[in-house]
Scaffold this active site. Structure first.
Site, PDB file in Angstrom:
ATOM      1  CG  HIS A 196      38.690  57.921  11.934  1.00 23.49           C
ATOM      2  ND1 HIS A 196      37.567  57.928  12.717  1.00 23.49           N
ATOM      3  CD2 HIS A 196      38.279  57.473  10.722  1.00 23.49           C
ATOM      4  CE1 HIS A 196      36.527  57.514  12.007  1.00 23.49           C
ATOM      5  NE2 HIS A 196      36.947  57.240  10.789  1.00 23.49           N
ATOM      6  NE  ARG A 242      36.020  60.715   8.917  1.00 23.97           N
ATOM      7  CZ  ARG A 242      36.336  60.910  10.194  1.00 23.97           C
ATOM      8  NH1 ARG A 242      37.527  61.376  10.501  1.00 23.97           N
ATOM      9  NH2 ARG A 242      35.472  60.647  11.157  1.00 23.97           N
ATOM     10  CD  GLU A 299      38.825  55.977  16.296  1.00 24.56           C
ATOM     11  OE1 GLU A 299      38.719  55.908  17.538  1.00 24.56           O
ATOM     12  OE2 GLU A 299      38.483  56.994  15.650  1.00 24.56           O
ATOM     13  CB  THR A 330      33.316  64.365  13.518  1.00 29.04           C
ATOM     14  OG1 THR A 330      33.947  63.624  14.567  1.00 29.04           O
ATOM     15  CG2 THR A 330      31.986  64.928  14.005  1.00 29.04           C
ATOM     16  CG  HIS A 345      32.443  61.827  19.415  1.00 23.92           C
ATOM     17  ND1 HIS A 345      32.983  61.664  18.159  1.00 23.92           N
ATOM     18  CD2 HIS A 345      31.705  62.949  19.347  1.00 23.92           C
ATOM     19  CE1 HIS A 345      32.576  62.628  17.355  1.00 23.92           C
ATOM     20  NE2 HIS A 345      31.805  63.430  18.060  1.00 23.92           N
TER      21      HIS A 345
END
Length: 238
Positions: free
Chosen positions: A43, A45, A70, A101, A191
């Site tokens: 993921h 960012r 993701e 998160t 999650h």
């Protein structure tokens, strides 16, 4: 049996904390595959505080199992990254920039038109699309009209209530999953799933295809070892 995709963000966080390449993210990903994981999730960012954009290219070159990227597609750099690497799956998550998160799913009603466009763009490149959603029937129904292949059920609410009342905790997820199946959507989840709550979740969601687990699995590996931990998570899904 649902597949286990190991999110390796936390490995990248540890590496970045000292610079250099220890631990070696690519080696860890390959080891996760060797130990039985059926997929690798990252993921990235915008601030690259854990997964760097170059990591995605490096991982894509060697991963033999399913590669899942993701992120928030409103970031053009993320869209370009996914299209350049063509993973097996892209999971669209409505994170704000700088968010610690993921903490909520898409409003699939409000963002219906946008999701239709971006999902079609990824699918035209041969990439399966999953979108992060809360276990709310109206959001599931609207997700089905976006054209997405799958949804990923956001499971923090389940995990936080599991030890209080697991039957109440799982109820909205069962309802959401049944509706998703009726609407022709594949079901992923992720999650805060861990060794305590994963087995019950997978037993109650019979059409579950994949779980993506990072923080809990990597934390367990500090005590139990990575190979043993992956095997323990796979047994919860079996």
């Amino acid at each position: 049996m649902a597949h286990l995709s190991v999110n390796i963000n936390k490995i990248a966080t540890l590496r970045n904390s000292r610079g250099g390449n220890n631990p070696d993210l690519v080696k860890v990903a390959l080891d996760c595959e060797r130990f039985g994981a059926q997929g690798i999730t990252v993921h990235p960012r915008p601030d690259e505080r854990h997964i760097r954009y170059q990591d995605v290219f490096d991982l894509k070159a060697v991963i033999a199992t399913e590669f899942n990227i993701e992120g928030n597609p409103t970031e053009q750099k993320f869209v370009e990254l996914v299209l350049a690497n063509k993973p097996a799956q892209v999971t669209l998550v409505p994170d704000a920039e700088g968010q610690l998160t993921s903490n909520h799913g898409w409003d699939t009603i409000k963002h219906q038109d946008y999701l239709k466009d971006i999902i079609a763009k990824f699918q035209s490149a041969g990439i399966r699309v999953s979108i992060f959603v809360d276990p709310e029937n109206r959001m599931i129904e609207a997700a089905a009209t976006t054209g997405t292949d799958r949804i990923e059920l956001y499971t923090e609410a389940y995990a936080s209530q599991y030890h209080v009342d697991k039957e109440s905790a799982i109820k909205p997820y069962v309802e959401a999953a049944n509706l998703a199946t009726q609407l022709g959507l594949g079901i992923n989840a992720g999650h805060d799933l861990d060794l305590h709550n994963l087995k019950y979740f997978s037993q109650q969601i019979p059409d579950l295809l994949e779980v993506s687990i990072g923080h809990a699995l990597i934390s367990d590996a500090l005590y139990l070892g990575l190979e043993n931990t992956i095997q323990m998570y796979l047994r919860q899904l079996n």
